[in-house]
Design a protein around this motif. Structure first.
Motif, PDB file in Angstrom:
ATOM      1  N   SER A  45      93.080  10.598  38.766  1.00 47.51           N
ATOM      2  CA  SER A  45      93.690   9.924  38.207  1.00 47.51           C
ATOM      3  C   SER A  45      94.553   8.941  39.130  1.00 47.51           C
ATOM      4  O   SER A  45      96.255   9.400  39.009  1.00 47.51           O
ATOM      5  N   GLU A  62      94.841   6.359  31.557  1.00 46.66           N
ATOM      6  CA  GLU A  62      93.912   7.321  32.729  1.00 46.66           C
ATOM      7  C   GLU A  62      93.462   7.422  33.213  1.00 46.66           C
ATOM      8  O   GLU A  62      92.973   7.341  34.305  1.00 46.66           O
ATOM      9  N   ASN A  63      92.015   6.615  32.576  1.00 47.24           N
ATOM     10  CA  ASN A  63      90.720   5.854  33.682  1.00 47.24           C
ATOM     11  C   ASN A  63      91.387   5.212  34.428  1.00 47.24           C
ATOM     12  O   ASN A  63      91.781   3.995  33.985  1.00 47.24           O
ATOM     13  N   ASN A  64      90.700   5.670  36.094  1.00 45.30           N
ATOM     14  CA  ASN A  64      91.383   4.560  37.160  1.00 45.30           C
ATOM     15  C   ASN A  64      90.934   3.044  37.109  1.00 45.30           C
ATOM     16  O   ASN A  64      91.117   2.384  37.745  1.00 45.30           O
ATOM     17  N   GLU A  65      89.594   2.379  35.999  1.00 39.98           N
ATOM     18  CA  GLU A  65      89.138   1.234  35.736  1.00 39.98           C
ATOM     19  C   GLU A  65      90.313  -0.048  35.023  1.00 39.98           C
ATOM     20  O   GLU A  65      90.112  -1.097  35.022  1.00 39.98           O
ATOM     21  N   SER A  66      91.223   0.921  34.729  1.00 37.77           N
ATOM     22  CA  SER A  66      92.102  -0.092  33.911  1.00 37.77           C
ATOM     23  C   SER A  66      93.618  -0.383  34.504  1.00 37.77           C
ATOM     24  O   SER A  66      93.683  -1.360  34.727  1.00 37.77           O
TER      25      SER A  66
END
Length: 337
Positions: free
Chosen positions: A56, A99-103
């Motif tokens: 992450s 924590e999600n990389n899409e953010s």
């Protein structure tokens, strides 16, 4: 090394605490980062690098920030470290980074391709002041806001800004000569982490990182020392190489019985030793087992002569620069200015 690697078109990054590389950088059409009021690297920047599966961006950044704040907030308890990490997560959440990389990606408004995504720019990242505000609001961590204040509105406030440096060049020199001795490890860590991310972003091209006066990062703080040690262990898989430079042998091996200095040496395929004092030779001898001849030569060698350990080979070397090279690399005039 820098001069000749430039001829090989290798990308090079230099941390320059003593303003010794500026002449060379100018001659080679490089870029100087004059770290301070004009040019800044935001320690909160999350930069787009190649991640291993399951990693992450945010978790990786928080682990780096834990190292950074260990230099500012000394002797934190485990509870304080845990609470501080919660605040770091909250700081990023307020910028809609999770924590999600899409953010970390957003629609590129300047692209002609519909819904093309790009990595968030530095101006979308938090700064030290954002953390400072959160710390002031928490009774358990309010004392850390007081410690952080000089970095937000005091003598070190220049690091409380968004990144504005350009490293799109084959040679980049970070001039940190005007940084105080006390703050030097902090600034060296910020720049090393920045260069390290640039190196990791491209595994296909050759890069070299030069850490001059590296002892300032490994002689007192185990977290920054471990960071440098791991960099030396892993940089090759990113197409990179690292060069540690020091004149302070004792400080290089000071922390934890020389654990980190030894680790860096053991992960260096080439070791180049110039003239040393007897005490420094005794310290070095415990790590690389010098012969009696080598010990004698290290005391008596003239300037420009070195002993090089390359694998199992030991070479006595006289480093001879051409007239033009000497004009590029001579630091006598620079250090007087």
């Amino acid at each position: 090394m820098i001069n000749r690697n430039r001829l090989l078109n290798i990308r090079q990054f230099v941390i320059d605490p003593d303003r010794e590389y500026l002449n060379l950088c100018q001659k080679l059409d490089g870029v100087v980062i004059k770290f301070g009021a004009q040019q800044v690297i935001n320690v909160f920047d999350i930069r787009e690098v190649t991640l291993d599966e399951g990693e992450s961006f945010l978790r990786n950044k928080i682990s780096k920030l834990n190292i950074f704040f260990s230099l500012i907030f000394e002797n934190m308890t485990d509870e304080e470290k845990s609470l501080m990490e919660e605040k770091l997560i909250e700081v990023y959440a307020r910028k809609e980074i999770y924590e999600n990389n899409e953010s970390l990606y957003e629609v590129d408004e300047n692209s002609k391709i519909l819904n093309k995504m790009k990595f968030k720019d530095t101006d979308k990242m938090p700064t030290l002041e954002d953390l400072f505000v959160l710390l002031k609001e928490d009774k358990k961590l309010k004392k850390f806001a007081t410690i952080l204040k000089p970095y937000v509105s005091g003598s070190m406030k220049y690091i409380n800004r968004h990144t504005n440096v350009n490293v799109e060049n084959k040679l980049v020199v970070a001039d940190i000569h005007e940084v105080s001795e006390k703050e030097m490890p902090i600034v060296m860590f910020i720049i090393t982490d920045f260069f390290w991310d640039v190196i990791k972003n491209d595994r296909t091209s050759k890069k070299i990182l030069y850490l001059d006066e590296v002892w300032k990062m490994i002689n007192k703080n185990e977290y920054t020392a471990d960071f440098v040690f791991k960099l030396f262990k892993t940089i090759r898989k990113y197409g990179g190489a690292a060069t540690a430079i020091t004149q302070d042998i004792n400080d290089f091996f000071m922390l934890e019985d020389g654990k980190y200095g030894k680790g860096i040496l053991n992960n260096s395929s080439v070791k180049c030793m110039f003239q040393l004092e007897e005490n420094d030779i005794n310290i070095l001898d415990k790590v690389i087992n010098l012969s009696e001849e080598e010990r004698y030569r290290l005391i008596s060698m003239p300037r420009g002569t070195a002993i090089i350990h390359a694998g199992h080979n030991v070479l006595m070397t006289n480093v001879i620069a051409s007239k033009k090279e000497h004009q590029y690399i001579n630091t006598d005039l620079i250090t007087k200015n």
